[in-house]
Design an enzyme around this catalytic site. Structure first.
Site, mmCIF file in Angstrom:
data_model
loop_
_atom_site.group_PDB
_atom_site.id
_atom_site.type_symbol
_atom_site.label_atom_id
_atom_site.label_comp_id
_atom_site.label_asym_id
_atom_site.label_seq_id
_atom_site.Cartn_x
_atom_site.Cartn_y
_atom_site.Cartn_z
ATOM 1 N N GLU A 64 -24.377 -65.416 -29.855
ATOM 2 C CA GLU A 64 -23.945 -65.999 -28.585
ATOM 3 C C GLU A 64 -22.485 -66.389 -28.728
ATOM 4 O O GLU A 64 -22.057 -66.808 -29.807
ATOM 5 C CB GLU A 64 -24.731 -67.270 -28.233
ATOM 6 C CG GLU A 64 -26.118 -67.010 -27.720
ATOM 7 C CD GLU A 64 -27.134 -67.012 -28.831
ATOM 8 O OE1 GLU A 64 -26.802 -67.508 -29.930
ATOM 9 O OE2 GLU A 64 -28.255 -66.510 -28.622
ATOM 10 N N ASN A 76 -14.351 -67.302 -24.441
ATOM 11 C CA ASN A 76 -13.757 -67.057 -25.767
ATOM 12 C C ASN A 76 -13.324 -65.590 -25.903
ATOM 13 O O ASN A 76 -13.964 -64.786 -26.598
ATOM 14 C CB ASN A 76 -14.753 -67.447 -26.869
ATOM 15 C CG ASN A 76 -14.077 -67.546 -28.233
ATOM 16 O OD1 ASN A 76 -12.960 -67.039 -28.424
ATOM 17 N ND2 ASN A 76 -14.746 -68.175 -29.181
ATOM 18 N N TYR A 134 -15.812 -58.874 -31.238
ATOM 19 C CA TYR A 134 -17.155 -58.292 -31.322
ATOM 20 C C TYR A 134 -17.194 -56.920 -30.638
ATOM 21 O O TYR A 134 -17.791 -55.978 -31.155
ATOM 22 C CB TYR A 134 -18.189 -59.231 -30.697
ATOM 23 C CG TYR A 134 -18.281 -60.577 -31.388
ATOM 24 C CD1 TYR A 134 -18.388 -60.657 -32.775
ATOM 25 C CD2 TYR A 134 -18.242 -61.774 -30.675
ATOM 26 C CE1 TYR A 134 -18.457 -61.883 -33.420
ATOM 27 C CE2 TYR A 134 -18.317 -63.005 -31.311
ATOM 28 C CZ TYR A 134 -18.424 -63.048 -32.678
ATOM 29 O OH TYR A 134 -18.491 -64.258 -33.323
ATOM 30 N N ILE A 168 -18.474 -68.134 -37.241
ATOM 31 C CA ILE A 168 -17.315 -67.433 -37.819
ATOM 32 C C ILE A 168 -16.066 -68.189 -37.400
ATOM 33 O O ILE A 168 -15.950 -68.627 -36.253
ATOM 34 C CB ILE A 168 -17.229 -65.955 -37.378
ATOM 35 C CG1 ILE A 168 -15.953 -65.293 -37.924
ATOM 36 C CG2 ILE A 168 -17.317 -65.783 -35.869
ATOM 37 C CD1 ILE A 168 -15.908 -63.792 -37.816
ATOM 38 N N ALA A 169 -15.154 -68.345 -38.318
ATOM 39 C CA ALA A 169 -13.864 -68.960 -37.983
ATOM 40 C C ALA A 169 -12.807 -68.459 -38.954
ATOM 41 O O ALA A 169 -13.088 -68.180 -40.123
ATOM 42 C CB ALA A 169 -13.952 -70.482 -38.049
HETATM 43 C C1 LIG Z 1 -12.621 -65.340 -33.064
HETATM 44 C C2 LIG Z 1 -11.818 -65.330 -34.366
HETATM 45 C C3 LIG Z 1 -12.805 -65.507 -35.535
HETATM 46 C C4 LIG Z 1 -11.115 -63.964 -34.492
HETATM 47 O O1 LIG Z 1 -10.554 -63.875 -35.786
HETATM 48 P P1 LIG Z 1 -9.199 -63.019 -36.065
HETATM 49 O O2 LIG Z 1 -9.046 -62.945 -37.524
HETATM 50 O O3 LIG Z 1 -8.082 -63.585 -35.294
HETATM 51 O O4 LIG Z 1 -9.601 -61.606 -35.444
HETATM 52 P P2 LIG Z 1 -8.989 -60.204 -35.888
HETATM 53 O O5 LIG Z 1 -7.534 -60.360 -36.198
HETATM 54 O O6 LIG Z 1 -9.861 -59.601 -36.923
HETATM 55 O O7 LIG Z 1 -9.105 -59.391 -34.532
HETATM 56 C C5 LIG Z 1 -10.035 -58.360 -34.373
HETATM 57 C C6 LIG Z 1 -10.023 -57.881 -32.944
HETATM 58 O O8 LIG Z 1 -10.383 -58.960 -32.076
HETATM 59 C C7 LIG Z 1 -9.586 -58.926 -30.906
HETATM 60 N N1 LIG Z 1 -8.763 -60.148 -30.841
HETATM 61 C C8 LIG Z 1 -8.502 -61.025 -31.831
HETATM 62 N N2 LIG Z 1 -7.751 -62.048 -31.377
HETATM 63 C C9 LIG Z 1 -7.546 -61.797 -30.062
HETATM 64 C C10 LIG Z 1 -6.874 -62.511 -29.022
HETATM 65 N N3 LIG Z 1 -6.240 -63.671 -29.250
HETATM 66 N N4 LIG Z 1 -6.866 -61.973 -27.794
HETATM 67 C C11 LIG Z 1 -7.515 -60.803 -27.524
HETATM 68 N N5 LIG Z 1 -8.163 -60.088 -28.483
HETATM 69 C C12 LIG Z 1 -8.192 -60.599 -29.717
HETATM 70 C C13 LIG Z 1 -8.778 -57.677 -30.974
HETATM 71 O O9 LIG Z 1 -9.536 -56.647 -30.382
HETATM 72 C C14 LIG Z 1 -8.671 -57.416 -32.451
HETATM 73 O O10 LIG Z 1 -8.536 -56.080 -32.759
HETATM 74 P P3 LIG Z 1 -7.077 -55.402 -32.876
HETATM 75 O O11 LIG Z 1 -6.270 -56.335 -33.733
HETATM 76 O O12 LIG Z 1 -7.382 -54.095 -33.528
HETATM 77 O O13 LIG Z 1 -6.578 -55.322 -31.478
HETATM 78 C C15 LIG Z 1 -10.736 -66.439 -34.386
HETATM 79 O O14 LIG Z 1 -9.988 -66.364 -33.191
HETATM 80 C C16 LIG Z 1 -11.292 -67.848 -34.541
HETATM 81 O O15 LIG Z 1 -11.496 -68.338 -35.648
HETATM 82 N N6 LIG Z 1 -11.538 -68.548 -33.408
HETATM 83 C C17 LIG Z 1 -12.053 -69.916 -33.424
HETATM 84 C C18 LIG Z 1 -13.517 -69.957 -33.807
HETATM 85 C C19 LIG Z 1 -14.346 -69.107 -32.867
HETATM 86 O O16 LIG Z 1 -14.155 -69.095 -31.661
HETATM 87 N N7 LIG Z 1 -15.346 -68.394 -33.436
HETATM 88 C C20 LIG Z 1 -16.215 -67.497 -32.678
HETATM 89 C C21 LIG Z 1 -17.488 -68.173 -32.310
HETATM 90 S S1 LIG Z 1 -18.570 -67.068 -31.438
#
Ligand SMILES: CC(C)(COP(=O)(O)OP(=O)(O)OC[C@H]1O[C@@H](n2cnc3c(N)ncnc32)[C@H](O)[C@@H]1OP(=O)(O)O)[C@@H](O)C(=O)NCCC(=O)NCCS
Length: 148
Positions: free
Chosen positions: A104, A109, A116, A70-71
């Protein structure tokens, strides 16, 4: 306008480019092609005004769903895009009659772990030194549908 659609060949290159920007050990283009060909793989893209800003995929292994990837585009993080994509995988897993979803994640992270956890996944164990570049433990998380 937001659209969540199954990944198709048309969006494979954009997905791969986002992968490269998001991970220290990105998958190859060929890996995505193989995932597209696998009938047990289910990948989705999220388009905002027709631009790809996120993707997520899972593999159904027997009765378990494994989140493979997921990204979200850095410019659109923290806006609920990741949550929409994981919810799409949860819906698909339920529709397929799977017992739950597992994954995993790198132990450092925090954004992904919080994402999750916000959707009912719990930490069930550690895979020691599961990741490389940098070397790091993997946290195993599960969302069992019977518990929700
Ligand atoms: C992980 C990732 C997919 C999250 O996507 P995102 O669109 O930013 O996430 P969302 O905005 O939907 O956030 C959902 C919840 O996650 C948590 N969250 C998201 N970003 C966060 C941050 N920087 N710090 C802490 N919590 C965070 C919060 O609980 C949030 O809920 P809330 O907004 O109601 O508080 C994104 O950071 C990413 O692409 N990272 C790089 C790739 C990666 O690490 N993938 C995961 C591999 S396992």
């Amino acid at each position: 306008m937001i659209d969540i659609l199954p990944l198709t060949e048309e969006y494979l290159e954009e997905t791969y480019q986002l992968e490269k920007l998001s991970f220290s050990e990105p998958w190859s283009r060929m890996t995505f092609i193989k995932e597209l060909e696998n009938p047990h793989s289910h990948y989705y893209i999220l388009l905002k005004d027709e631009k790809l800003i996120g993707y997520a995929g899972m593999l159904a292994v027997l009765d378990e769903g494994h989140i493979m990837n997921i990204a979200v585009d850095r410019a659109f993080r923290g806006q609920g895009v990741g949550k929409q994509l994981v919810n799409t995988l949860l819906d698909k897993a339920r529709q397929l009659g799977l017992i739950g979803l597992t994954l995993e994640v790198r132990s450092s992270n925090r954004p992904a772990i919080s994402l999750y956890e916000s959707l009912g996944f719990v930490n069930v164990g550690i895979r020691k030194d599961y990741y490389h570049y940098p070397l790091e433990d993997g946290i195993i998380m599960w969302n069992y549908f019977a518990d929700s």
